[in-house]
Design a protein around this motif. Structure first.
Motif, mmCIF file in Angstrom:
data_model
loop_
_atom_site.group_PDB
_atom_site.id
_atom_site.type_symbol
_atom_site.label_atom_id
_atom_site.label_comp_id
_atom_site.label_asym_id
_atom_site.label_seq_id
_atom_site.Cartn_x
_atom_site.Cartn_y
_atom_site.Cartn_z
ATOM 1 N N PRO A 1 0.804 -1.225 0.000
ATOM 2 C CA PRO A 1 0.000 0.000 0.000
ATOM 3 C C PRO A 1 0.839 1.277 0.000
ATOM 4 N N GLU A 2 2.133 1.150 0.145
ATOM 5 C CA GLU A 2 3.033 2.307 0.188
ATOM 6 C C GLU A 2 3.611 2.600 -1.194
ATOM 7 N N TYR A 3 3.750 3.875 -1.479
ATOM 8 C CA TYR A 3 4.372 4.352 -2.708
ATOM 9 C C TYR A 3 5.449 5.365 -2.313
ATOM 10 N N PRO A 4 6.629 4.896 -1.905
ATOM 11 C CA PRO A 4 7.632 5.804 -1.313
ATOM 12 C C PRO A 4 8.132 6.894 -2.255
ATOM 13 N N ILE A 5 8.298 6.600 -3.524
ATOM 14 C CA ILE A 5 8.786 7.626 -4.451
ATOM 15 C C ILE A 5 7.721 8.701 -4.653
ATOM 16 N N TRP A 6 6.466 8.276 -4.746
ATOM 17 C CA TRP A 6 5.377 9.247 -4.887
ATOM 18 C C TRP A 6 5.262 10.124 -3.649
ATOM 19 N N LYS A 7 5.512 9.550 -2.472
ATOM 20 C CA LYS A 7 5.437 10.345 -1.245
ATOM 21 C C LYS A 7 6.425 11.501 -1.287
ATOM 22 N N ILE A 8 7.597 11.265 -1.835
ATOM 23 C CA ILE A 8 8.608 12.319 -1.960
ATOM 24 C C ILE A 8 8.217 13.297 -3.066
ATOM 25 N N LEU A 9 7.824 12.764 -4.220
ATOM 26 C CA LEU A 9 7.486 13.611 -5.364
ATOM 27 C C LEU A 9 6.281 14.503 -5.070
ATOM 28 N N ASN A 10 5.371 14.043 -4.226
ATOM 29 C CA ASN A 10 4.185 14.842 -3.912
ATOM 30 C C ASN A 10 4.540 16.200 -3.314
ATOM 31 N N VAL B 1 4.487 22.173 -4.451
ATOM 32 C CA VAL B 1 5.117 23.465 -4.731
ATOM 33 C C VAL B 1 4.844 23.871 -6.176
ATOM 34 N N ALA B 2 4.977 22.928 -7.100
ATOM 35 C CA ALA B 2 4.747 23.222 -8.515
ATOM 36 C C ALA B 2 3.300 23.653 -8.767
ATOM 37 N N ILE B 3 2.356 23.034 -8.097
ATOM 38 C CA ILE B 3 0.946 23.406 -8.273
ATOM 39 C C ILE B 3 0.708 24.819 -7.761
ATOM 40 N N LEU B 4 1.294 25.170 -6.653
ATOM 41 C CA LEU B 4 1.156 26.541 -6.147
ATOM 42 C C LEU B 4 1.767 27.542 -7.139
#
Length: 146
Positions: free
Chosen positions: A35-44, A49-52
């Motif tokens: 259930p974990e997505y470690p790379i996505w957790k970092i990229l999020n 910041v990019a969305i802001l």
């Protein structure tokens, strides 16, 4: 100095969008089923910041259309509106989903699986808007709008 900051911001948006694109494509091939997505957790965090940035750029782009001597075309208005309102929709979806993942104990029932449905939409929209906003910023360095 402003040109350098604008180019850096454009490069950040494009790099983050490309990272999300690549990770979106390879996740089904590399994910171990947990259930974990470690790379996505970092990229999020980078995506947040990019969305802001996309929201600010979209708002400035819409507000600055009628400034200056040149009369903007209908295409300029449509492009600015799509960029801004797309960023608003993206921000709503992304932050809603991301805040759920930051507090997983609050999820019950179908909310647990909603991420599988909504995050692909968020990642797709993020990639498109990130690349478009990055291109816009890069081509507008020095006040040259396209």
């Amino acid at each position: 100095m402003k040109d350098i900051a604008q180019r850096f911001t454009a490069a950040y948006l494009v790099a983050t969008a490309l990272a999300a694109f690549v990770l979106f494509i390879v996740t089904p091939l590399t994910h171990d089923g947990s259930p974990e997505y470690p790379i996505w957790k970092i990229l999020n965090y980078f995506m947040a910041v990019a969305i802001l940035i996309m929201l600010v750029v979209g708002c400035c782009r819409k507000c600055c259309l009628n400034r200056g001597g040149a009369q903007p075309t209908t295409l300029d208005h449509v492009a600015a509106s799509i960029a801004f309102y797309g960023a608003v929709a993206l921000a709503m979806l992304f932050f809603w989903e991301w805040f759920w993942t930051l507090n997983p104990d609050s999820e019950t029932g179908d909310a647990v699986t909603s991420h599988v449905i909504y995050f692909p939409l968020v990642d797709t929209l993020f990639t498109i808007l990130g690349l478009a906003t990055g291109k816009y910023l890069w081509t507008c360095v020095g006040g040259r709008s396209q």
